[in-house]
Write a protein that holds these residues in place. Structure first.
Motif, PDB file in Angstrom:
ATOM      1  N   LEU A  95      48.588   2.242 -13.453  1.00 32.84           N
ATOM      2  CA  LEU A  95      48.791   2.731 -14.814  1.00 32.84           C
ATOM      3  C   LEU A  95      50.090   3.519 -14.942  1.00 32.84           C
ATOM      4  O   LEU A  95      50.893   3.262 -15.848  1.00 32.84           O
ATOM      5  CB  LEU A  95      47.605   3.586 -15.244  1.00 32.84           C
ATOM      6  CG  LEU A  95      47.645   4.108 -16.693  1.00 32.84           C
ATOM      7  CD1 LEU A  95      47.765   2.956 -17.682  1.00 32.84           C
ATOM      8  CD2 LEU A  95      46.416   4.948 -16.999  1.00 32.84           C
ATOM      9  N   ARG A 195      49.358   4.247 -23.566  1.00 37.23           N
ATOM     10  CA  ARG A 195      48.748   4.466 -22.255  1.00 37.23           C
ATOM     11  C   ARG A 195      47.237   4.312 -22.339  1.00 37.23           C
ATOM     12  O   ARG A 195      46.618   3.658 -21.481  1.00 37.23           O
ATOM     13  CB  ARG A 195      49.109   5.866 -21.747  1.00 37.23           C
ATOM     14  CG  ARG A 195      48.534   6.196 -20.374  1.00 37.23           C
ATOM     15  CD  ARG A 195      48.753   7.660 -20.030  1.00 37.23           C
ATOM     16  NE  ARG A 195      48.176   7.991 -18.741  1.00 37.23           N
ATOM     17  CZ  ARG A 195      48.823   7.926 -17.582  1.00 37.23           C
ATOM     18  NH1 ARG A 195      50.091   7.582 -17.554  1.00 37.23           N
ATOM     19  NH2 ARG A 195      48.208   8.232 -16.453  1.00 37.23           N
ATOM     20  N   ASP A 196      46.620   4.896 -23.364  1.00 31.84           N
ATOM     21  CA  ASP A 196      45.174   4.783 -23.526  1.00 31.84           C
ATOM     22  C   ASP A 196      44.753   3.328 -23.719  1.00 31.84           C
ATOM     23  O   ASP A 196      43.726   2.886 -23.177  1.00 31.84           O
ATOM     24  CB  ASP A 196      44.712   5.612 -24.727  1.00 31.84           C
ATOM     25  CG  ASP A 196      44.772   7.112 -24.462  1.00 31.84           C
ATOM     26  OD1 ASP A 196      44.884   7.502 -23.284  1.00 31.84           O
ATOM     27  OD2 ASP A 196      44.733   7.886 -25.439  1.00 31.84           O
ATOM     28  N   HIS A 199      45.045   1.558 -20.417  1.00 25.59           N
ATOM     29  CA  HIS A 199      43.937   1.974 -19.557  1.00 25.59           C
ATOM     30  C   HIS A 199      42.663   1.216 -19.913  1.00 25.59           C
ATOM     31  O   HIS A 199      41.940   0.734 -19.028  1.00 25.59           O
ATOM     32  CB  HIS A 199      43.707   3.476 -19.706  1.00 25.59           C
ATOM     33  CG  HIS A 199      42.615   4.003 -18.827  1.00 25.59           C
ATOM     34  ND1 HIS A 199      41.296   4.028 -19.229  1.00 25.59           N
ATOM     35  CD2 HIS A 199      42.645   4.512 -17.565  1.00 25.59           C
ATOM     36  CE1 HIS A 199      40.559   4.531 -18.259  1.00 25.59           C
ATOM     37  NE2 HIS A 199      41.348   4.835 -17.240  1.00 25.59           N
ATOM     38  N   ALA A 203      40.776  -1.308 -17.407  1.00 27.73           N
ATOM     39  CA  ALA A 203      39.563  -0.696 -16.861  1.00 27.73           C
ATOM     40  C   ALA A 203      38.589  -1.679 -16.225  1.00 27.73           C
ATOM     41  O   ALA A 203      38.051  -1.422 -15.142  1.00 27.73           O
ATOM     42  CB  ALA A 203      38.857   0.124 -17.948  1.00 27.73           C
TER      43      ALA A 203
END
Length: 209
Positions: A95, A195-196, A199, A203
């Protein structure tokens, strides 16, 4: 004194051609940076470059092509900077390196919002056979390839899956940097949101990302 073997001197005509191209590039770069593509005409660029409008059209047939010429240089530098930043990150996980790679790209696209949005739109919807667009698409592919390479550092992701995930991340970048609803956000706020999203995308395959 003899010329070195294999050395081909640049003739007067070639030097004149290079000089005109550089003047056009400089004029376009300065005017687009100051006013955005919508606030600039090709005649203004020609006047600033001190060339006839017909001469300008021999180098780029439209204002959009002039923008792509300018933005390609900026985009190439941003991709280079991002790849170097990603390689400098040690440790586990993908990440942080992916975000490091895209950080200068996001800054490049948002440096002048109108120009960045138009540039990405032209790369996606323009004629891919046009030389400047073709060069821009190659830069975009280099960015996508860099993301793919980072994702393959994880043992749980094979090359094919990494390529698919990289394509999704590119789509996230495009939408986040061009959508009107995000224009008022700072680069850092936008990057945090990107970024979120990355992620969440990674995931299922990268629980530790």
């Amino acid at each position: 004194m003899g010329r070195g073997r294999g050395h081909t001197p640049i003739g007067r005509r070639e030097r004149a051609t290079q000089d005109k191209r550089e003047r056009i590039m400089t004029a376009a770069r300065e005017l687009f940076a100051g006013h955005g593509i919508g606030g600039v005409t090709t005649q203004q660029i020609a006047d600033r470059a001190d060339v006839a409008i017909g001469t300008l059209y021999r180098y780029a047939s439209t204002k959009a092509e002039l923008l792509i010429m300018v933005q390609n240089e900026k985009f190439a530098a941003a991709v280079d900077d991002g790849l170097a930043a990603a390689d400098a990150i040690d440790g586990q996980g993908v990440l942080d390196p992916v975000v490091a790679l895209i950080r200068p790209v996001v800054a490049c696209v948002r440096e002048q919002i109108e120009n960045g949005r138009t540039y990405l739109q032209e790369l996606v919807f323009g004629d891919p056979a046009e030389p400047y667009r073709r060069a821009g698409v190659a830069l975009a592919a280099r960015l996508e390839g860099g993301i793919t390479g980072l994702l393959t550092r994880e043992e749980c992701v094979d090359a094919a899956e990494a390529a698919k995930l990289a394509r999704v991340i590119i789509a996230i970048i495009h939408l986040s940097t061009t959508a009107t609803m995000y224009l008022d956000r700072s680069d850092e706020a936008l990057l945090a949101d990107i970024r979120d999203q990355i992620h969440a995308t990674l995931a299922p395959c990268h629980p530790a990302a």
